[in-house]
Design an enzyme around this catalytic site. Sequence first.
Site, mmCIF file in Angstrom:
data_model
loop_
_atom_site.group_PDB
_atom_site.id
_atom_site.type_symbol
_atom_site.label_atom_id
_atom_site.label_comp_id
_atom_site.label_asym_id
_atom_site.label_seq_id
_atom_site.Cartn_x
_atom_site.Cartn_y
_atom_site.Cartn_z
ATOM 1 N N LEU A 101 1.058 -1.050 -0.021
ATOM 2 C CA LEU A 101 0.063 0.013 0.009
ATOM 3 C C LEU A 101 1.051 1.142 -0.032
ATOM 4 O O LEU A 101 1.894 1.012 0.505
ATOM 5 C CB LEU A 101 -0.761 -0.071 1.247
ATOM 6 C CG LEU A 101 -1.883 -1.131 1.498
ATOM 7 C CD1 LEU A 101 -2.748 -0.984 2.771
ATOM 8 C CD2 LEU A 101 -2.978 -1.215 0.381
ATOM 9 N N ASP A 102 0.437 2.180 -0.565
ATOM 10 C CA ASP A 102 1.401 3.679 -0.885
ATOM 11 C C ASP A 102 1.745 3.879 0.764
ATOM 12 O O ASP A 102 0.567 3.908 1.681
ATOM 13 C CB ASP A 102 0.701 4.462 -1.605
ATOM 14 C CG ASP A 102 0.593 4.219 -3.066
ATOM 15 O OD1 ASP A 102 1.446 3.174 -3.372
ATOM 16 O OD2 ASP A 102 -0.364 4.639 -3.839
ATOM 17 N N LYS A 103 2.549 4.870 0.727
ATOM 18 C CA LYS A 103 2.760 5.443 2.379
ATOM 19 C C LYS A 103 1.623 6.108 2.752
ATOM 20 O O LYS A 103 1.284 5.987 3.944
ATOM 21 C CB LYS A 103 3.885 6.417 2.072
ATOM 22 C CG LYS A 103 4.530 7.011 3.515
ATOM 23 C CD LYS A 103 5.656 7.755 3.315
ATOM 24 C CE LYS A 103 5.985 8.824 4.120
ATOM 25 N NZ LYS A 103 6.979 9.665 4.170
#
Length: 250
Positions: A101-103
């Site tokens: 998952l993106d930051k």
Amino acid sequence: MRLDRYLSERTEYSRSRIKELIGAKKILVNGMPALKANVNITESDAVEIAGKPVRQSKYITLLLNKPAGYVSATEDKTEKTVTDLLPPEYRGQGLAPAGRLDKDTEGFLILSNDGDLLHELTSPKKHIPKYYTAELAREFTEEAKRLIAEGITLKDGTKCLPARAEAIDDEGRKILICLHEGKYHQVKRMLAATGNHVEKLRRIAMGNKTLPENLAPGEVTVLLNKDLSEVLKAEDIFLPLLKSLGKCSS
Ligand code: URA
């Protein structure tokens, strides 16, 4: 680890039921009835519950409610990683995130030290449905919904599989979207290709397994085999999710 915790992580018995079974002398540790819920158990102990041996899994699989601000990696030179969120008893055991998952993305993220499972969960061939809610800068139009349903082409020419998306608020600025693939920044790039912009993104389910409402951001819960079967089921739960998000669809 305490006996009651050991058992609640490996079986479907609740802690209160485990207490009762201890009282009834139905839980054996190395052949002797356990007398207390807090006795210390290690992987070398043989535990039996109601006449059945308890699986001594060498693998640990956890579900994390990922908060924003952490990268999906086991280490990083500059950023905080999702493994920094693990409680001490799960550190140093080779747990790695299943995909990324993106930051700034929140929500449902599995971590495991079972390499085969990590592979299965991230394999593009599996097409495990992943459900996200996204908050958008602009209204989600019927045209955007149609483009996404037909299989949208991203700005760099990448073609996406057909996907389902539906507004879940009256202004059309919040959507539920389900993907059957996991390209880099996919939800953000799909919405960008419709002329919109994702301001907040949260994964709320994978397969048939939804993020438990009582799992606070940064917290983990153990996934048992039955939970993993839910994750690996590819049934469509789009409509039940829409309903639970307060929106009914025709
Ligand atoms: N799509 C994105 O754009 N980001 C994520 O983190 C997951 C899916």
